[in-house]
Design an enzyme around this catalytic site. Structure first.
Site, PDB file in Angstrom:
ATOM      1  N   LYS A  62      -1.834   7.337 -19.418  1.00  0.00           N
ATOM      2  CA  LYS A  62      -2.120   6.024 -18.835  1.00  0.00           C
ATOM      3  C   LYS A  62      -1.356   4.997 -19.647  1.00  0.00           C
ATOM      4  O   LYS A  62      -1.156   5.180 -20.853  1.00  0.00           O
ATOM      5  CB  LYS A  62      -3.633   5.732 -18.929  1.00  0.00           C
ATOM      6  N   GLY A 114     -18.782  -3.016  -3.653  1.00  0.00           N
ATOM      7  CA  GLY A 114     -17.339  -3.280  -3.680  1.00  0.00           C
ATOM      8  C   GLY A 114     -16.789  -3.105  -2.281  1.00  0.00           C
ATOM      9  O   GLY A 114     -17.059  -2.085  -1.633  1.00  0.00           O
ATOM     10  N   GLY A 146     -13.414  -3.225  -1.403  1.00  0.00           N
ATOM     11  CA  GLY A 146     -11.967  -3.187  -1.619  1.00  0.00           C
ATOM     12  C   GLY A 146     -11.287  -2.132  -0.771  1.00  0.00           C
ATOM     13  O   GLY A 146     -11.786  -1.734   0.289  1.00  0.00           O
ATOM     14  N   VAL A 181     -10.581   1.178  -1.218  1.00  0.00           N
ATOM     15  CA  VAL A 181     -11.226   2.479  -1.000  1.00  0.00           C
ATOM     16  C   VAL A 181     -12.441   2.303  -0.090  1.00  0.00           C
ATOM     17  O   VAL A 181     -12.642   3.070   0.866  1.00  0.00           O
ATOM     18  CB  VAL A 181     -11.665   3.122  -2.344  1.00  0.00           C
ATOM     19  N   ALA A 182     -13.249   1.286  -0.368  1.00  0.00           N
ATOM     20  CA  ALA A 182     -14.487   1.068   0.398  1.00  0.00           C
ATOM     21  C   ALA A 182     -14.199   0.943   1.890  1.00  0.00           C
ATOM     22  O   ALA A 182     -14.926   1.481   2.723  1.00  0.00           O
ATOM     23  CB  ALA A 182     -15.188  -0.184  -0.117  1.00  0.00           C
TER      24      ALA A 182
END
Ligand code: NAD
Length: 359
Positions: free
Chosen positions: A80, A177, A179, A181-182
């Protein structure tokens, strides 16, 4: 704790500090473990309050990538990167090109992608300097639909264990949330006849999602108190903690959010003691990584990746079975699965390749 002590505590291989004052770049690349393959993980741009916080974040996130890839059966290691800065005001072509040059120097030991605070457009700048970048335009692109599909199948596996049936019809799910993905997740749930509540700290986002896809918008603070079958964290990390767990009125916690437990061990135990089944984050949200892995393998086929993400159902059932058999928590079972795969691969005999003798 010194930096080496921190690296030792997470068992990291390498930590690279990258600096290019002309572009305002201060970045850290953390390579956790390359036993299974090149370290893959997104680059996050965030206003860290200290260098220490940025180091800690890079170490924690890269380690989770090793576990995510290992449990998903991918030939990838964990890495990362973090760029210290405000993504709203400090982005520039030169910043990302400078970062791309550092990625290139690692010769493929680390492969980058988008993450919080970075976009597909930023990846295009990075791509001008290095081949070791994924999720670029015209290739695998936005991972959210794949992540959502995996989460949906993961929820079904949880329902199978908690309720004896994997049908979600007539169940109630609270989605925290609203966003990327949701949005896809709610679409799957509504299609299956689930009663869905959706919240966001920006209420208009939840309202818009419900208007366009379905579901009932609710206040962000109210979510923990709503009686439901599944509570689904799809916002930021740390939302499931000592204060919120006693309020939850659900049988299952399953969502895409990375690090939803504020304290990985204590909060997993608290959920267990309340009789709530928890789907470990890096198992259920691996769909996006599967998508990127498919891009790296070549001959990218989104339909095949979608089918692969549905196997998160089987992986989660395995996690719960191991937890049950060994009398441990699902989080511990998932970690054991990852560590066993890493150890098995590392123990394979090295074979001396032929064709080395010069005459
Ligand atoms: P996103 O930024 O599109 O959506 C997150 C949403 O959560 C935003 O709308 C934000 O306003 C909202 N939010 C923040 N705090 C909140 C709170 N306290 N209550 C309610 N809403 C809140 O992000 P995303 O891409 O949809 O990802 C969601 C989560 O899943 C993140 O934790 C991310 O790290 C994780 N994840 C995403 C992917 C992917 O493919 N996008 C893959 C793996 C994991």
């Amino acid at each position: 704790m010194s930096i080496f002590e921190q690296m030792a505590s997470y068992e990291h291989e390498q930590l690279i500090f990258c600096m290019e004052p002309r572009a305002g770049l201060r970045a850290i690349i953390a390579i956790h473990d390359t036993t299974l393959g090149p370290a893959l993980g997104g680059v996050r741009m965030w206003m860290y309050s200290s260098e220490q916080e940025a180091i800690e974040d890079s170490l924690r996130l890269s380690r989770a990538m090793t576990y995510k890839a290992a449990v998903a059966g991918l030939n990838l290691g964990g890495g990362k990167a973090v760029i210290i800065g405000d993504p709203r005001t400090q982005k520039s072509e030169m910043l990302f090109r400078a970062f791309g040059r550092f990625v290139e120097t690692l010769g493929g030991r680390y492969i980058t992608a988008e993450d919080v605070g970075t976009t597909v457009a930023d990846m295009e700048w990075i791509r001008m300097e290095t081949r070791y970048v994924t999720g670029v335009l015209g290739k695998s692109g936005d991972p959210s639909p794949f992540t959502a599909h995996g989460v949906y199948w993961g929820m079904k596996a949880c329902a199978k264990v908690a309720f004896g049936s994997d049908s979600l019809a007539n169940r109630t799910v609270v989605v925290q949330g609203a966003g990327n993905v949701a949005r896809h997740l709610v679409e799957y749930l509504v299609r299956e006849g689930v009663r869905v509540y959706v919240s966001d700290v920006f209420p208009e986002k939840a309202q818009r999602l419900c208007h366009e896809v379905g579901g009932i918008p609710v206040e962000a603070d109210a979510v923990y108190d709503i009686p439901c079958d599944i509570f689904s964290p799809n916002a930021l990390g740390g939302m499931i903690n000592e204060e919120t767990i006693p309020r939850l009125q659900c049988a299952i916690v399953a969502g895409a959010a990375n690090n939803p437990l504020r304290d990985e061990h204590a909060d997993a135990r608290r959920l267990h003691e309340r009789g709530i089944l928890y789907a470990p984050d890096y198992v259920i949200n691996a769909g996006g990584l599967m998508n990127v892995a498919a891009e790296l393998e070549g001959n990218y086929d989104p339909k095949a990746v979608m089918a692969r993400t549905a196997h998160i159902y089987d992986t989660l059932l395995r996690v719960f079975r191991i937890a049950n058999e060994r009398g441990i928590l699902p989080t511990e079972a998932a970690a054991a699965m990852a560590e066993e795969r890493l150890a098995a691969f590392a123990s394979l005999r090295r074979l001396f390749p032929g064709g080395q003798v010069k005459r």
